[in-house]
Design a protein around this motif. Structure first.
Motif, PDB file in Angstrom:
ATOM      1  N   ALA A  65       0.826  -1.207   0.000  1.00 18.24           N
ATOM      2  CA  ALA A  65       0.000   0.000   0.000  1.00 18.24           C
ATOM      3  C   ALA A  65       0.861   1.257   0.000  1.00 18.24           C
ATOM      4  N   ASP A  66       0.455   2.225  -0.799  1.00 18.08           N
ATOM      5  CA  ASP A  66       1.082   3.550  -0.851  1.00 18.08           C
ATOM      6  C   ASP A  66       2.558   3.515  -1.231  1.00 18.08           C
ATOM      7  N   VAL A  67       2.947   2.522  -2.008  1.00 13.61           N
ATOM      8  CA  VAL A  67       4.326   2.405  -2.474  1.00 13.61           C
ATOM      9  C   VAL A  67       4.325   2.399  -3.992  1.00 13.61           C
ATOM     10  N   SER A  68       5.313   3.057  -4.602  1.00 14.77           N
ATOM     11  CA  SER A  68       5.468   3.033  -6.050  1.00 14.77           C
ATOM     12  C   SER A  68       6.678   2.203  -6.411  1.00 14.77           C
ATOM     13  N   SER A  69       6.551   1.481  -7.513  1.00 20.32           N
ATOM     14  CA  SER A  69       7.627   0.620  -7.981  1.00 20.32           C
ATOM     15  C   SER A  69       7.943   0.960  -9.427  1.00 20.32           C
ATOM     16  N   LYS A  70       9.181   0.769  -9.842  1.00 22.37           N
ATOM     17  CA  LYS A  70       9.565   1.006 -11.233  1.00 22.37           C
ATOM     18  C   LYS A  70       9.213  -0.183 -12.113  1.00 22.37           C
ATOM     19  N   VAL A  71       8.838  -1.293 -11.493  1.00 25.19           N
ATOM     20  CA  VAL A  71       8.506  -2.516 -12.225  1.00 25.19           C
ATOM     21  C   VAL A  71       7.027  -2.825 -12.027  1.00 25.19           C
ATOM     22  N   SER A  72       6.346  -3.165 -13.118  1.00 31.94           N
ATOM     23  CA  SER A  72       4.944  -3.543 -13.024  1.00 31.94           C
ATOM     24  C   SER A  72       4.824  -4.894 -12.334  1.00 31.94           C
ATOM     25  N   PRO A  73       3.905  -5.034 -11.382  1.00 33.18           N
ATOM     26  CA  PRO A  73       3.729  -6.345 -10.749  1.00 33.18           C
ATOM     27  C   PRO A  73       3.109  -7.338 -11.743  1.00 33.18           C
ATOM     28  N   THR A  74       3.387  -8.602 -11.541  1.00 35.68           N
ATOM     29  CA  THR A  74       2.782  -9.653 -12.371  1.00 35.68           C
ATOM     30  C   THR A  74       1.583 -10.272 -11.668  1.00 35.68           C
ATOM     31  N   GLU A  75       1.431  -9.954 -10.377  1.00 41.44           N
ATOM     32  CA  GLU A  75       0.315 -10.463  -9.597  1.00 41.44           C
ATOM     33  C   GLU A  75       0.111  -9.578  -8.381  1.00 41.44           C
ATOM     34  N   ILE A  76      -1.057  -9.720  -7.788  1.00 38.33           N
ATOM     35  CA  ILE A  76      -1.345  -9.044  -6.526  1.00 38.33           C
ATOM     36  C   ILE A  76      -1.548 -10.138  -5.490  1.00 38.33           C
ATOM     37  N   LYS A  77      -0.806 -10.035  -4.380  1.00 36.60           N
ATOM     38  CA  LYS A  77      -0.897 -11.007  -3.299  1.00 36.60           C
ATOM     39  C   LYS A  77      -1.435 -10.319  -2.051  1.00 36.60           C
ATOM     40  N   LEU A  78      -2.444 -10.911  -1.476  1.00 32.54           N
ATOM     41  CA  LEU A  78      -3.011 -10.417  -0.234  1.00 32.54           C
ATOM     42  C   LEU A  78      -2.833 -11.502   0.822  1.00 32.54           C
ATOM     43  N   ASN A  79      -2.227 -11.149   1.942  1.00 30.29           N
ATOM     44  CA  ASN A  79      -1.990 -12.094   3.034  1.00 30.29           C
ATOM     45  C   ASN A  79      -2.924 -11.777   4.194  1.00 30.29           C
ATOM     46  N   PHE A  80      -3.716 -12.778   4.584  1.00 30.96           N
ATOM     47  CA  PHE A  80      -4.717 -12.600   5.628  1.00 30.96           C
ATOM     48  C   PHE A  80      -4.320 -13.333   6.909  1.00 30.96           C
TER      49      PHE A  80
END
Length: 124
Positions: free
Chosen positions: A36-51
């Motif tokens: 959250a609220d972080v920018s990256s120079k590389v596009s993610p290939t997936e979104i991971k949510l840890n519960f």
């Protein structure tokens, strides 16, 4: 006070505390990648949510939108076979530079429903 009255009182206290404990047992989002609220120079290939507890993938998922509010296509949400607390959503195409909003919903293995949202960025 009689023993029966004391026993009934003790059982009542235990019952109320058990109900209060189970009412608070909802899955909580522990972490996300991209964060959250972080920018990256590389596009993610997936979104991971840890519960905090296992989730049911077919009743859980995300909606990804760009800064203009346009929905971005995602793959099907799945849990990691070795870790059902992790929901993984593949991104079939690289994201262009910009800010993105993830709106997520999850159903835990004991059927509690939760939802939330966060944003992240891609810089290029």
């Amino acid at each position: 006070m009689t023993r029966n009255t004391m026993a009934i009182g003790a059982l009542a206290v235990l019952a109320v505390s058990a109900i209060a404990t189970s009412a608070n047992a909802h899955p909580k989002l522990i972490s996300a990648s991209p964060a959250a609220d972080v920018s990256s120079k590389v596009s993610p290939t997936e979104i991971k949510l840890n519960f905090s507890e296992g989730v049911i993938a077919r009743f859980s998922g995300i909606e990804l939108k760009d800064e203009a509010g346009k929905t971005i296509a995602t793959g099907v949400a799945a849990t990691d076979p070795r870790d059902r607390t992790q929901l993984v959503v593949p991104l079939p195409a690289p994201l262009v530079a910009g800010h993105y909003k993830v709106t997520w919903h999850a159903v835990s293995e004991d059927t509690h429903r939760v939802k939330g949202e966060y944003s992240f960025g891609v810089d290029r």
